[in-house]
Design a protein around this motif. Sequence first.
Motif, PDB file in Angstrom:
ATOM      1  N   LEU A 151      51.274  33.973 -11.302  1.00 26.27           N
ATOM      2  CA  LEU A 151      51.195  34.170  -9.855  1.00 26.27           C
ATOM      3  C   LEU A 151      49.967  34.970  -9.437  1.00 26.27           C
ATOM      4  O   LEU A 151      49.493  34.820  -8.307  1.00 26.27           O
ATOM      5  N   GLN A 152      49.417  35.783 -10.328  1.00 29.77           N
ATOM      6  CA  GLN A 152      48.205  36.532  -9.997  1.00 29.77           C
ATOM      7  C   GLN A 152      47.022  35.605  -9.746  1.00 29.77           C
ATOM      8  O   GLN A 152      46.047  36.007  -9.114  1.00 29.77           O
ATOM      9  N   LYS A 153      47.105  34.378 -10.190  1.00 27.69           N
ATOM     10  CA  LYS A 153      46.021  33.406 -10.003  1.00 27.69           C
ATOM     11  C   LYS A 153      46.047  32.753  -8.621  1.00 27.69           C
ATOM     12  O   LYS A 153      45.126  32.034  -8.254  1.00 27.69           O
ATOM     13  N   VAL A 154      47.109  32.981  -7.845  1.00 25.47           N
ATOM     14  CA  VAL A 154      47.208  32.398  -6.508  1.00 25.47           C
ATOM     15  C   VAL A 154      46.119  32.996  -5.616  1.00 25.47           C
ATOM     16  O   VAL A 154      45.926  34.213  -5.580  1.00 25.47           O
ATOM     17  N   SER A 155      45.436  32.144  -4.895  1.00 23.12           N
ATOM     18  CA  SER A 155      44.352  32.591  -4.016  1.00 23.12           C
ATOM     19  C   SER A 155      44.880  33.524  -2.935  1.00 23.12           C
ATOM     20  O   SER A 155      45.830  33.188  -2.231  1.00 23.12           O
ATOM     21  N   GLY A 156      44.295  34.699  -2.826  1.00 18.09           N
ATOM     22  CA  GLY A 156      44.624  35.625  -1.755  1.00 18.09           C
ATOM     23  C   GLY A 156      45.948  36.343  -1.896  1.00 18.09           C
ATOM     24  O   GLY A 156      46.446  36.908  -0.917  1.00 18.09           O
TER      25      GLY A 156
ATOM     26  N   SER B 299      61.937  30.823   3.380  1.00 19.66           N
ATOM     27  CA  SER B 299      61.611  31.352   4.709  1.00 19.66           C
ATOM     28  C   SER B 299      60.183  31.851   4.653  1.00 19.66           C
ATOM     29  O   SER B 299      59.766  32.411   3.636  1.00 19.66           O
ATOM     30  N   GLU B 300      59.440  31.662   5.709  1.00 16.83           N
ATOM     31  CA  GLU B 300      58.061  32.136   5.709  1.00 16.83           C
ATOM     32  C   GLU B 300      57.621  32.490   7.112  1.00 16.83           C
ATOM     33  O   GLU B 300      58.221  32.054   8.100  1.00 16.83           O
ATOM     34  N   GLY B 301      56.574  33.298   7.183  1.00 13.83           N
ATOM     35  CA  GLY B 301      56.038  33.657   8.485  1.00 13.83           C
ATOM     36  C   GLY B 301      54.899  34.641   8.381  1.00 13.83           C
ATOM     37  O   GLY B 301      54.546  35.107   7.298  1.00 13.83           O
ATOM     38  N   SER B 302      54.326  34.947   9.525  1.00 16.74           N
ATOM     39  CA  SER B 302      53.226  35.907   9.589  1.00 16.74           C
ATOM     40  C   SER B 302      53.757  37.320   9.404  1.00 16.74           C
ATOM     41  O   SER B 302      54.796  37.681   9.963  1.00 16.74           O
TER      42      SER B 302
ATOM     43  N   ASP C 208      46.666  34.606   3.630  1.00 15.64           N
ATOM     44  CA  ASP C 208      46.782  33.525   4.615  1.00 15.64           C
ATOM     45  C   ASP C 208      47.856  32.529   4.195  1.00 15.64           C
ATOM     46  O   ASP C 208      48.410  32.611   3.093  1.00 15.64           O
ATOM     47  N   LYS C 209      48.152  31.591   5.084  1.00 15.28           N
ATOM     48  CA  LYS C 209      49.189  30.602   4.826  1.00 15.28           C
ATOM     49  C   LYS C 209      48.828  29.702   3.646  1.00 15.28           C
ATOM     50  O   LYS C 209      49.704  29.281   2.888  1.00 15.28           O
ATOM     51  N   ALA C 210      47.562  29.411   3.465  1.00 17.79           N
ATOM     52  CA  ALA C 210      47.149  28.554   2.350  1.00 17.79           C
ATOM     53  C   ALA C 210      47.555  29.174   1.015  1.00 17.79           C
ATOM     54  O   ALA C 210      48.053  28.479   0.130  1.00 17.79           O
ATOM     55  N   GLY C 211      47.365  30.475   0.863  1.00 21.91           N
ATOM     56  CA  GLY C 211      47.782  31.153  -0.364  1.00 21.91           C
ATOM     57  C   GLY C 211      49.289  31.144  -0.530  1.00 21.91           C
ATOM     58  O   GLY C 211      49.806  30.937  -1.630  1.00 21.91           O
ATOM     59  N   ALA C 212      50.006  31.363   0.566  1.00 21.05           N
ATOM     60  CA  ALA C 212      51.469  31.338   0.520  1.00 21.05           C
ATOM     61  C   ALA C 212      51.964  29.945   0.119  1.00 21.05           C
ATOM     62  O   ALA C 212      52.883  29.819  -0.697  1.00 21.05           O
ATOM     63  N   ASP C 213      51.346  28.909   0.678  1.00 19.28           N
ATOM     64  CA  ASP C 213      51.712  27.541   0.311  1.00 19.28           C
ATOM     65  C   ASP C 213      51.415  27.272  -1.166  1.00 19.28           C
ATOM     66  O   ASP C 213      52.205  26.629  -1.860  1.00 19.28           O
ATOM     67  N   GLU C 214      50.286  27.774  -1.640  1.00 23.26           N
ATOM     68  CA  GLU C 214      49.940  27.618  -3.055  1.00 23.26           C
ATOM     69  C   GLU C 214      50.976  28.305  -3.934  1.00 23.26           C
ATOM     70  O   GLU C 214      51.363  27.792  -4.984  1.00 23.26           O
TER      71      GLU C 214
ATOM     72  N   MET D 129      48.067  38.075   7.499  1.00 19.68           N
ATOM     73  CA  MET D 129      48.737  37.843   6.246  1.00 19.68           C
ATOM     74  C   MET D 129      49.965  36.973   6.486  1.00 19.68           C
ATOM     75  O   MET D 129      50.499  36.940   7.587  1.00 19.68           O
ATOM     76  N   HIS D 130      50.391  36.307   5.423  1.00 19.95           N
ATOM     77  CA  HIS D 130      51.516  35.381   5.507  1.00 19.95           C
ATOM     78  C   HIS D 130      52.446  35.650   4.323  1.00 19.95           C
ATOM     79  O   HIS D 130      51.984  35.885   3.208  1.00 19.95           O
ATOM     80  N   ALA D 131      53.751  35.624   4.569  1.00 21.55           N
ATOM     81  CA  ALA D 131      54.739  35.897   3.520  1.00 21.55           C
ATOM     82  C   ALA D 131      55.669  34.711   3.341  1.00 21.55           C
ATOM     83  O   ALA D 131      55.951  33.966   4.292  1.00 21.55           O
ATOM     84  N   VAL D 132      56.146  34.562   2.115  1.00 19.40           N
ATOM     85  CA  VAL D 132      57.137  33.545   1.775  1.00 19.40           C
ATOM     86  C   VAL D 132      58.253  34.234   1.007  1.00 19.40           C
ATOM     87  O   VAL D 132      57.997  34.982   0.055  1.00 19.40           O
ATOM     88  N   VAL D 133      59.489  33.984   1.428  1.00 24.37           N
ATOM     89  CA  VAL D 133      60.666  34.494   0.724  1.00 24.37           C
ATOM     90  C   VAL D 133      61.425  33.291   0.193  1.00 24.37           C
ATOM     91  O   VAL D 133      61.763  32.374   0.953  1.00 24.37           O
ATOM     92  N   ARG D 134      61.655  33.278  -1.111  1.00 21.00           N
ATOM     93  CA  ARG D 134      62.432  32.213  -1.747  1.00 21.00           C
ATOM     94  C   ARG D 134      63.747  32.829  -2.223  1.00 21.00           C
ATOM     95  O   ARG D 134      63.735  33.773  -3.004  1.00 21.00           O
ATOM     96  N   THR D 135      64.872  32.293  -1.755  1.00 16.46           N
ATOM     97  CA  THR D 135      66.189  32.805  -2.109  1.00 16.46           C
ATOM     98  C   THR D 135      66.903  31.774  -2.977  1.00 16.46           C
ATOM     99  O   THR D 135      67.096  30.629  -2.552  1.00 16.46           O
ATOM    100  N   TYR D 136      67.254  32.200  -4.180  1.00 11.55           N
ATOM    101  CA  TYR D 136      67.933  31.329  -5.134  1.00 11.55           C
ATOM    102  C   TYR D 136      69.382  31.783  -5.255  1.00 11.55           C
ATOM    103  O   TYR D 136      69.645  32.953  -5.547  1.00 11.55           O
ATOM    104  N   SER D 137      70.318  30.863  -5.041  1.00 10.52           N
ATOM    105  CA  SER D 137      71.731  31.183  -5.190  1.00 10.52           C
ATOM    106  C   SER D 137      72.458  29.931  -5.665  1.00 10.52           C
ATOM    107  O   SER D 137      71.881  28.845  -5.717  1.00 10.52           O
TER     108      SER D 137
END
Length: 102
Positions: free
Chosen positions: A31-36, A87-90, A57-63, A1-9
């Motif tokens: 966002l529910q339409k994002v693959s995976g 920030s992103e990672g496995s 996977d990373k492809a879904g995180a990128d999407e 699995m792959h995660a993405v954290v977006r921080t807005y400030s």
Amino acid sequence: MHAVVRTYSGAGARQLFDILEDHKSEVQSTLQKVSGIVNYTLLRTGDGGMSITVCTDKAGADESLIVARDWIKNNASGVNASAPEVSEGSVIIQFAEQALLQ
């Protein structure tokens, strides 16, 4: 699995999160339409907020990055919020207490 954290400030971040909260059903359905997609969390911080997306996977995180950017561009461009720090990672460990999700 792959995660993405977006921080807005900074400039416009609080206003952006007001808009996101006012449109949370639409944000969720988009966002529910994002693959995976496995999990999505949106939370406020003292000076804006964060989103945490976990995908299979990373492809879904990128999407998810593209989908989020496009939603903000189409629905909240008037607040002129700064681009998020990304920030992103496995994923090493991920779990949820089922009783809390109901």
